[in-house]
Design a protein around this motif. Structure first.
Motif, PDB file in Angstrom:
ATOM      1  N   LYS A 225       0.782  -1.019  -0.083  1.00  0.00           N
ATOM      2  CA  LYS A 225       0.046   0.121  -0.109  1.00  0.00           C
ATOM      3  C   LYS A 225       1.019   1.276  -0.009  1.00  0.00           C
ATOM      4  O   LYS A 225       1.529   1.513   0.875  1.00  0.00           O
ATOM      5  CB  LYS A 225      -0.916  -0.112   1.140  1.00  0.00           C
ATOM      6  N   PHE A 226       0.632   1.912  -0.970  1.00  0.00           N
ATOM      7  CA  PHE A 226       1.260   3.230  -1.151  1.00  0.00           C
ATOM      8  C   PHE A 226       0.698   4.328  -0.143  1.00  0.00           C
ATOM      9  O   PHE A 226      -0.563   4.509  -0.179  1.00  0.00           O
ATOM     10  CB  PHE A 226       1.444   4.024  -2.513  1.00  0.00           C
ATOM     11  N   ASP A 228       1.375   7.621   0.105  1.00  0.00           N
ATOM     12  CA  ASP A 228       1.427   8.876  -0.578  1.00  0.00           C
ATOM     13  C   ASP A 228       0.074   9.745  -0.240  1.00  0.00           C
ATOM     14  O   ASP A 228      -0.896   8.780  -0.786  1.00  0.00           O
ATOM     15  CB  ASP A 228       1.918   9.094  -2.043  1.00  0.00           C
ATOM     16  N   PHE A 231      -1.303  10.201  -4.681  1.00  0.00           N
ATOM     17  CA  PHE A 231      -0.563   9.293  -5.519  1.00  0.00           C
ATOM     18  C   PHE A 231      -0.126  10.163  -7.113  1.00  0.00           C
ATOM     19  O   PHE A 231       0.675  10.054  -7.604  1.00  0.00           O
ATOM     20  CB  PHE A 231      -0.787   7.961  -5.593  1.00  0.00           C
ATOM     21  N   ASN A 232      -1.293  10.445  -7.544  1.00  0.00           N
ATOM     22  CA  ASN A 232      -1.557  10.963  -9.094  1.00  0.00           C
ATOM     23  C   ASN A 232      -1.196  12.631  -8.964  1.00  0.00           C
ATOM     24  O   ASN A 232      -1.626  13.147 -10.146  1.00  0.00           O
ATOM     25  CB  ASN A 232      -2.807  10.449  -9.427  1.00  0.00           C
ATOM     26  N   ALA A 238       3.159   9.268 -11.790  1.00  0.00           N
ATOM     27  CA  ALA A 238       2.199   8.280 -11.483  1.00  0.00           C
ATOM     28  C   ALA A 238       2.214   7.360 -12.773  1.00  0.00           C
ATOM     29  O   ALA A 238       2.411   5.953 -12.568  1.00  0.00           O
ATOM     30  CB  ALA A 238       0.731   8.800 -11.437  1.00  0.00           C
ATOM     31  N   GLN A 256      -2.141  -0.817  -3.821  1.00  0.00           N
ATOM     32  CA  GLN A 256      -3.133   0.149  -3.247  1.00  0.00           C
ATOM     33  C   GLN A 256      -2.440   1.363  -3.359  1.00  0.00           C
ATOM     34  O   GLN A 256      -1.595   1.917  -2.829  1.00  0.00           O
ATOM     35  CB  GLN A 256      -3.685  -0.208  -1.988  1.00  0.00           C
ATOM     36  N   PHE A 257      -3.568   2.619  -3.764  1.00  0.00           N
ATOM     37  CA  PHE A 257      -2.945   4.075  -4.048  1.00  0.00           C
ATOM     38  C   PHE A 257      -4.178   4.878  -3.508  1.00  0.00           C
ATOM     39  O   PHE A 257      -5.476   4.449  -3.532  1.00  0.00           O
ATOM     40  CB  PHE A 257      -2.838   4.078  -5.236  1.00  0.00           C
ATOM     41  N   ILE A 259      -5.616   8.085  -4.454  1.00  0.00           N
ATOM     42  CA  ILE A 259      -5.610   8.986  -5.554  1.00  0.00           C
ATOM     43  C   ILE A 259      -6.580  10.128  -5.448  1.00  0.00           C
ATOM     44  O   ILE A 259      -7.526   9.918  -4.569  1.00  0.00           O
ATOM     45  CB  ILE A 259      -5.844   8.417  -6.915  1.00  0.00           C
TER      46      ILE A 259
END
Length: 583
Positions: A225-226, A228, A231-232, A238, A256-257, A259
């Motif tokens: 799992k990111f 951030d 993330f995008n 990205a 997982q992100f 966004i």
């Protein structure tokens, strides 16, 4: 000097990234031992385990979900180990340092903000001259007074050593969620979120991150799992990472992100729809509210039309599951406004819809200006709201009823066909279904007792029979419930939640028709040359009051004729197949 970095995770499957960064940053001068527990572990067990390690210094990573349990641990530790140096860090203590130092005399030092360089510097002073005034970014007591040292400059993230390669972590990688950080900070200024406090976004070294991900996958990591915050935010970044993960992923790995949906470019989504393997990625999108005034008050810029485009395009691609978040209790969002927000977002049919309640986090703009909206909230973590100028506690209790059944009946995907029919044909809106059912659930006391899968079907059936518009179509609805139940079983169930409508003689008639005319089934099942004995062993036959064939092909309910539902359970794979049969 024996040093331990510890924390209490919410669940066993979670791992704490912060204490691993501290361990990596302190090396090689200091060997930091990791000690993770959960908030469900008995305090005596945690204290006993830490005591047996005979530490000189323990640092705890603190969050809203673990601070109260952590306090009990450190209070007990100080009683039995008064010479122990206890350091706290993390978001829960960073933004109200004076309060925590005055409240808890057991705390020796609080590290504020990014702790990697500060922690290492602090360890050198604890071992040496104990000149804490020379350590930037800490708070401590001196002669009965709180001392706060100004924070140091932001760390160059590209120079931080990897926190992902510790030998002791390798046996657990396949069983836990592994958190990856490729950036820190957030470009947005949402007033309910701690990320809004840090200005700007800083990135780690991309190639080092890629090497870490390869290492984790090579050693068995399955869920990565990111963390951030957006993330995008950089389209090029990205795209580069998506392409890397598509090219390098191992079978069974999920990424997982978090966004931001309304800034996701259509060409990026199209790239993922065209190239990403199904199930490789999972998106979490914080919608929070669709009320424009509410979003303006919390400084949250959001274009719901563009967000809808993103979610719809991703869903149509069929490759990526989406988890959408709502927050009840934001400024100027009363019960009816939240009902609209819920319905707006549910209309997108996300795979998971998370309904949360506003938490007045220390350091956030909303907490600082709580009086403007007459917020009342819990004194202790998680600081959840109890009401404001337009949302009463009674409203909050009602929305919590929605949250309970939403989790069980939508997010767990036990009855997708049934719930879709109910929210589209029986109740005025999806929110009304979950609200009325949630109130009924609470009235029956079911929130205080456990349940098995069959109980969920029986309880929904019981509720629907009290709803006039549902009771008029109860046979059709129960037919869909039977479909959902049988379709989601891996193996032939021994005792379903209803009494079979098809008796032995009628069932044998169906089996005989299948054996005599196997064309009624698909070619895969025909190729097995199943006998009546095989069918009896591996199938269930039930009658539904509509044409199952039409429903399976078009989603339409045609009640002109009954049909048989034949469900075959493949004994080796645990897969089920459903067929419609009219005799």
């Amino acid at each position: 000097m024996k040093i331990i970095a510890s924390t209490l995770n919410a669940k066993y499957i979670h791992t704490n990234l912060a204490i691993r960064y501290l361990k990596a940053a302190a090396a090689p001068e200091y060997n930091v031992e990791l000690a993770e527990y959960t908030i469900k572990d008995p305090v005596m067990n945690i204290v006993s385990d830490l005591f047996t390690k005979k530490p000189d210094v323990i640092g705890f990573s603190c969050y809203i979900w673990n601070i109260e349990e952590t306090i009990r641990v450190i209070q007990m530790l100080k009683k039995i180990m008064p010479e122990l140096t206890i350091i706290l860090g993390g978001p829960e203590v960073t933004y109200d340092t004076v309060y925590w130092l005055q409240r808890l005399p057991e705390i020796d030092i609080i590290v504020m903000g990014e702790g990697e360089e500060t922690f290492k510097h602090l360890l050198s002073e604890i071992q040496g001259e104990k000149d804490f005034s020379s350590v930037p970014g800490i708070g401590y007591m001196e002669n009965g007074k709180v001392k706060i040292n100004p924070q140091r400059n932001k760390i160059d993230l590209r120079e931080l050593p990897s926190p992902y390669r510790f030998e002791e972590d390798l046996p657990h990688l396949s069983k836990r969620v592994i958190y990856i950080e490729t950036s820190r900070g957030c470009p947005f200024n949402c007033q309910f979120c701690l990320s809004s406090i840090e200005v700007g976004v800083r990135y780690f070294n991309r190639e080092k991150i890629k090497d870490d991900i390869r290492f984790l996958m090579d050693h068995g990591a399955r869920t990565i799992k990111f963390v951030d915050r957006t993330f995008n935010i950089s389209r090029s970044y990205a795209m580069e990472m998506f392409q890397f993960l598509i090219d390098e992923h191992k079978p069974g790995t999920v990424f997982q992100f978090e966004i931001t949906g309304d800034i996701m470019r259509p060409e990026v989504i199209q790239f993922l729809n065209d190239n990403a393997p199904k199930g490789l990625f999972r998106f979490e999108i914080g919608v929070q509210s669709t009320n424009d005034l509410t979003n303006e008050l919390v400084k949250r810029r959001q274009n719901f039309e563009k967000l809808t485009r993103t979610v719809t395009m991703v869903k149509d691609g069929g490759k990526i599951d989406q988890h959408l978040d709502l927050i009840a209790g934001l400024p100027e969002e009363d019960y009816q406004s939240f009902r609209k927000t819920f319905n707006d977002v549910f209309a997108l049919r996300p795979e998971e819809l998370q309904l949360g309640f506003l938490k007045m986090l220390r350091g956030t703009g909303l907490r600082l200006r709580a009086k403007e909206h007459q917020y009342i909230f819990m004194d202790h973590a998680p600081y959840e709201i109890l009401g404001n100028n337009i949302l009463s506690f009674d409203d909050i209790v009602r929305i919590k009823q929605v949250e309970d059944v939403l989790e069980k009946y939508w997010n767990d995907h036990r009855m997708d066909q049934t719930i879709e029919y109910l929210v589209s044909n029986i109740f005025e809106t999806p929110f009304d279904f979950f609200q009325e059912f949630g109130a009924y659930w609470e009235e029956k006391g079911w929130s205080r007792i456990g349940h098995q899968l069959e109980d969920l079907f029986k309880r929904l059936q019981s509720f629907l029979r009290t709803i006039p518009q549902a009771s008029q179509q109860i046979n059709t609805i129960e037919g869909l419930m039977k479909y959902d139940y049988l379709h989601n079983q891996r193996y032939k169930p021994r005792k379903p939640w209803w009494s079979y409508e098809v008796d032995k003689a009628e069932r044998n008639k169906v089996y005989k028709a299948i054996v005599e005319k196997p064309d009624v089934l698909d070619k895969n099942l025909r190729s097995m040359n199943l006998s009546e004995k095989d069918l009896l062993k591996h199938t269930i036959v039930e009658k539904v009051p509509f044409s199952l064939d039409i429903y399976l092909n078009s989603g339409q309910i045609n009640q002109a004729t009954d049909s048989y539902m034949v469900v075959y359970y493949e004994p080796k794979s645990g897969q089920s197949s459903i067929y419609s049969l009219c005799i």
